[in-house]
Scaffold this active site. Structure first.
Site, PDB file in Angstrom:
ATOM      1  CB  CYS A 174      -0.938  -0.001   1.199  1.00 16.99           C
ATOM      2  SG  CYS A 174      -1.799  -1.558   1.401  1.00 16.99           S
ATOM      3  CG  HIS A 314      -2.068   4.239   5.391  1.00 16.56           C
ATOM      4  ND1 HIS A 314      -2.006   4.175   4.020  1.00 16.56           N
ATOM      5  CD2 HIS A 314      -2.168   2.948   5.825  1.00 16.56           C
ATOM      6  CE1 HIS A 314      -2.065   2.904   3.637  1.00 16.56           C
ATOM      7  NE2 HIS A 314      -2.166   2.146   4.712  1.00 16.56           N
ATOM      8  CD  GLU A 325      -1.998   7.359   9.532  1.00 20.87           C
ATOM      9  OE1 GLU A 325      -2.978   6.623   9.314  1.00 20.87           O
ATOM     10  OE2 GLU A 325      -1.525   8.146   8.677  1.00 20.87           O
ATOM     11  CE  LYS A 348      -5.680   4.114   2.246  1.00 21.97           C
ATOM     12  NZ  LYS A 348      -4.732   5.183   2.604  1.00 21.97           N
ATOM     13  CG  HIS A 353      -6.595   0.772   1.049  1.00 21.44           C
ATOM     14  ND1 HIS A 353      -5.560   1.215   0.257  1.00 21.44           N
ATOM     15  CD2 HIS A 353      -6.009   0.272   2.177  1.00 21.44           C
ATOM     16  CE1 HIS A 353      -4.409   0.991   0.856  1.00 21.44           C
ATOM     17  NE2 HIS A 353      -4.655   0.426   2.033  1.00 21.44           N
ATOM     18  CG  PHE A 412      -0.422  -6.062   3.911  1.00 18.14           C
ATOM     19  CD1 PHE A 412      -0.792  -6.252   5.228  1.00 18.14           C
ATOM     20  CD2 PHE A 412      -1.388  -6.237   2.924  1.00 18.14           C
ATOM     21  CE1 PHE A 412      -2.084  -6.602   5.563  1.00 18.14           C
ATOM     22  CE2 PHE A 412      -2.690  -6.586   3.248  1.00 18.14           C
ATOM     23  CZ  PHE A 412      -3.036  -6.761   4.571  1.00 18.14           C
TER      24      PHE A 412
END
Lengths: 425, 428
Positions: A174, A314, A325, A348, A353, A412
């Site tokens: 990502c 994110h 985060e 998002k 996403h 990831f």
């Protein structure tokens, strides 16, 4: 960075669930429109993931149906990427033939598309059978193909535009597009290129990839919130909402942009990356790698934390990412409790996403926030998670004069990437 | 102007290749002309059409698997295991006291050769169970995959091309800057370039470049065969740059290089060694797979060599490790470019006939072997080269040649059009 040597953004392009073109993206984000809708993989009606943010292919065809590349078989993500790249070039006032010789490409890409029907064509009574596959080769899906390599978009772009310069393809889950943008900036800064086409494209909205993601428990299967399912930083968040699309930026060396009289949106001033080294499928609970990446981006941009007014988070709407985060932001901006002054938004909540491409439209939004002085909202933040205690700009866009902002992308495997954007003066 | 990156010193090398574990085994094979390409064999694919394959031997596979912590194995692919093992070798060889080097000062840059997952094997049980004769029932497929263990539950993570990066960072504790590349055979060069940049800008004190790949993916193999790129006559062998070339042999493996700033390495007592100079990656305006006739090497070679221009030595001090996949059209193009780009009398060799075409790791293998050429002063031959396509070039054929070169230029093509050039020099 001396004047003339900075790396500036001169063109934008996007294909997302909010529409074709960066203006659709920006208008949708600022007005709180959501691209998330009820969705099922093609040919299915009982897949457990019920919501996604797909691209309107009919709308895309209206814009690009007459382009020479439109009829060429290719994966969805490549199609999105080409459309966004050509828009970005046009937005930068450049025809392909006018590209400088010292141009390059940096893209982020994800898992290639596979068609179960193609797999079935290779399946005999005793397992995979090549002879069967070769006999049935004319039945294969020409869009997915057998050899759908990860670097197909960057190669297609290079070939379409006749670019022979450096070409990089990042695959950092990502964080892929953010890596591409950051490294593209560094290539210009280092003098390797005068212009870079940077960004990413991805589509996970196919059955095998969604099966894989669902088996990891990553996308939300909840239905009770309908198209308000993506709820970053909300206590009822339950996983990400998958999306598809592309975002592209034209980066140029400042003096090169000046010489040709290009419009300049903002400066890409810094980039940082960092690894969690914690778990494959979970972020460090205190956001260690994310914090390292933010600190490195600030240092690279020669920014003090207090210079930053806004963070495009994110913000995946997953139980683990959002508090981690938040902690990473809090600790990075702990001096003088500056984190209390930051606006933090999660695109998002509207876009879903875009996985490997996510960092590209989010960087575009960050650039436009700095350029226009508008911070888009985080939608669906009805009941903030107590562990998420920042100003997430809930519900409605806000005016804010920004000197600098960060765009966060975390992948990831624990690889994090952060881009620092400065207002151009 | 390009602000040239200072070179980095190679202080550790690791490899998991068809020749086994470690670079020594590969170097010995090259010097003695022992091919590590064997018959194609797969539990999944029965094919008599593919004449050969360069497989990592079983004992190396087992050792690599053992190098990955047990709890991580379910997330990784075999090529990622090889990368973890190669990374461990390079780290050990460097002599760095790893406990004294903060994890945040360790950079990690990886490359992978496209993907081996998800593939038909990832979903085989579900596909079989949902087979309706004329097609697949998608609901049944989903049900089998999601609720009856008909699919590999970690196929998404295995499909991500930062899989090796994740496994290495977790196994060997890397928390510095990082990036993962997938761009065909030049992925390793992209990683190498960013590692040099990270070292130069002080983002890390040690940069590990680890690259791995395998062509053991049924659809990819099927398509490369269909396009006529693979050798079908096993007797003929992979014949790089030879008139009898009839196709390439695919292979697999991993290579890792540990890089440091020369000053830092010297400060901890490392002497001599080999420097890597800023590599150049470039795209050809044609995809070799789709347009074998004109893949635009001219511009690509010119740009890559142009970047190295000022640093290239004269013919007496330079040797070239070229690609030479054994695909007649591509080798012909490469020969023309070598002839146009290089000074007369530069010796040219290639290890490809012995190790095959390795995705992502092939280019880094050439760089690793170049360090041995400089260290030993020996240039092993292009194995099996009897009738060169371009006889005017100075091919190393037959037996190894003693050389006194101070520079080795490694040139690599990519099937989809990414090419690269790396210069390796002896460090005083």
């Amino acid at each position: 960075m001396r004047r003339g040597e900075r790396v500036v953004v001169t063109g934008l392009g996007a294909v997302t669930g909010l529409g074709v073109g960066w203006k659709s993206l920006w208008s949708g984000l600022c007005n709180g429109h959501s691209a998330i809708r009820r969705w099922q993989p093609e040919g299915m009606d009982d897949f457990p993931v019920k919501y996604a943010a797909p691209v309107d292919m009919a709308g895309l065809a209206q814009h690009y149906g007459s382009a020479a590349w439109w009829d060429v078989p290719m994966e969805r993500r490549t199609r999105f990427g080409l459309a966004a790249a050509f828009e970005a070039l046009a937005d930068a006032g450049l025809a392909p033939a006018e590209l400088p010789r010292r141009s390059g490409i940096a893209m982020g890409s994800g898992v290639p598309e596979r068609d179960p029907a193609d797999m079935h064509l290779a399946l005999g009574p005793d397992g995979p059978d090549w002879r069967l596959l070769h006999r049935r080769a004319d039945q294969l899906n020409p869009n997915s193909g057998l050899l759908n390599s990860n670097d197909h978009l960057s190669m297609s772009l290079a070939q379409s535009l006749g670019i022979c310069g450096p070409s990089l393809n990042f695959s950092t889950a990502c964080a892929g597009a953010a890596h591409a943008i950051g490294h593209g900036m560094r290539m210009i800064r280092r003098g390797e290129c005068d212009l870079m086409i940077v960004g990413g494209a991805d589509s996970v909205l196919n059955l095998p990839t969604m099966i894989g993601l669902h088996l990891l428990g990553a996308p939300s299967t909840a239905e009770r919130f309908g198209d308000r399912l993506c709820r970053p930083f909300d206590r009822d968040r339950s996983g990400f909402v998958a999306a598809e699309g592309a975002g592209m930026l034209i980066l140029e060396r400042e003096d090169h942009a000046h010489r040709r009289g290009a419009q300049i949106y903002a400066e890409i001033a810094g980039f940082g990356s960092g690894m969690d080294a914690y778990r494959i499928s979970a972020p460090h609970p205190e956001g260690l790698g994310a914090r390292l990446a933010m600190q490195r981006a600030l240092r690279d941009a020669q920014l003090d934390p207090i210079d930053v007014g806004h963070i495009n988070a994110h913000g995946t709407s997953t139980p683990l990412n959002d508090p981690a985060e938040t902690l990473a932001i809090s600790s990075t901006f702990a001096g003088g409790e500056h984190y209390r002054q930051l606006t933090v938004t999660a695109n998002k909540s509207m876009l879903g996403h875009l996985i490997a491409a996510a960092g590209a439209p989010e960087c575009i939004a960050t650039v436009l926030s700095v350029a226009d002085g508008i911070v888009p909202p985080t939608l669906n933040l009805d009941n903030p998670d107590p562990a998420c205690h920042l100003d997430y700009v809930p519900g409605t866009a806000r005016r804010q004069i920004l000197r600098a902002a960060l765009s966060n992308s975390f992948g990831f495997g624990g690889l994090n990437a952060v881009i620092a954007v400065k207002a151009y003066d | 102007m390009i602000n040239a990156l200072p070179p980095a010193l190679v202080t550790g090398i690791g490899a998991v290749l068809p020749s086994g574990l470690g670079l020594d085994a590969a170097w010995d094979c090259w010097q003695t002309g022992q091919s590590r390409l064997g018959a194609f064999s797969s539990d999944w694919i029965d094919s008599r059409r593919i004449a050969g394959y360069g497989a990592v031997p079983q004992e190396a596979r087992h050792a690599s698997r053992d190098a990955v912590p047990h709890k991580l194995r379910r997330f990784g692919t075999e090529p990622s295991y090889w990368a973890v093992h190669a990374a461990g070798q390079a780290m050990a060889a460097s002599g760095i006291e790893w406990d004294a080097l903060p994890e945040t000062r360790r950079g990690l840059f990886t490359g992978q050769g496209d993907y081996t997952s998800p593939n038909i094997m990832s979903l085989q049980r579900a596909l079989t169970a949902s087979d309706q004769g004329e097609g697949v029932d998608l609901s049944s497929l989903t049900s089998e995959a999601l609720y009856r263990r008909g699919a590999d539950p970690f196929m998404s993570i295995k499909g991500l091309a930062n899989n090796a990066l994740a496994l290495i960072s977790l196994t060997h504790r890397f928390r510095g800057p990082g990036a993962a590349f997938v761009q065909n055979e030049s992925a390793g060069i992209g990683a190498l370039q960013q590692a040099l940049l990270a070292l130069h800008t002080g983002l890390c004190d040690a940069a590990l470049v680890a690259v791995c790949g395998s062509y053991m993916e049924p659809f990819t193999l099927a398509e490369l065969w269909r396009r006529g790129l693979l050798l079908e006559d096993g007797e003929r062998g992979l014949r790089s740059f030879d008139r009898q070339a009839a196709g390439t042999v695919l292979a697999e493996g991993a290579v890792a290089l540990l890089l440091e700033r020369p000053g830092c390495a010297r400060a901890r007592g490392v002497e001599g060694g080999v420097l890597i100079h800023a590599p150049g990656g470039f795209a050809a305006p044609r995809n070799c797979l789709e347009d074998l006739a004109g893949s635009g090497f001219e511009e690509g070679y010119r740009q890559a060599l142009g970047r190295l221009g000022g640093t290239l030595a004269n013919a007496q001090e330079l040797a070239v490790v070229a690609d030479g996949r054994g695909i007649p059209v591509l080798d012909g193009l490469e020969c023309r470019q070598l002839a146009a780009a290089l000074p007369d009398g530069v010796p040219i060799t290639s290890p490809r006939p012995l190790f095959g075409t390795i995705p992502a790791a092939g280019a880094l293998l050439d760089v690793a072997l170049a360090t041995r050429i400089l260290a030993d002063g020996r240039l092993p031959p292009v194995s099996g080269l009897t009738g060169p396509l371009a006889p005017q070039l100075d091919w190393v054929a037959g037996a190894p040649r003693q050389v006194d070169c101070g520079q080795v230029l490694c040139l690599q093509q990519g099937f989809s059009g990414f090419h690269s050039a790396v210069l390796v020099t002896r460090h005083a």
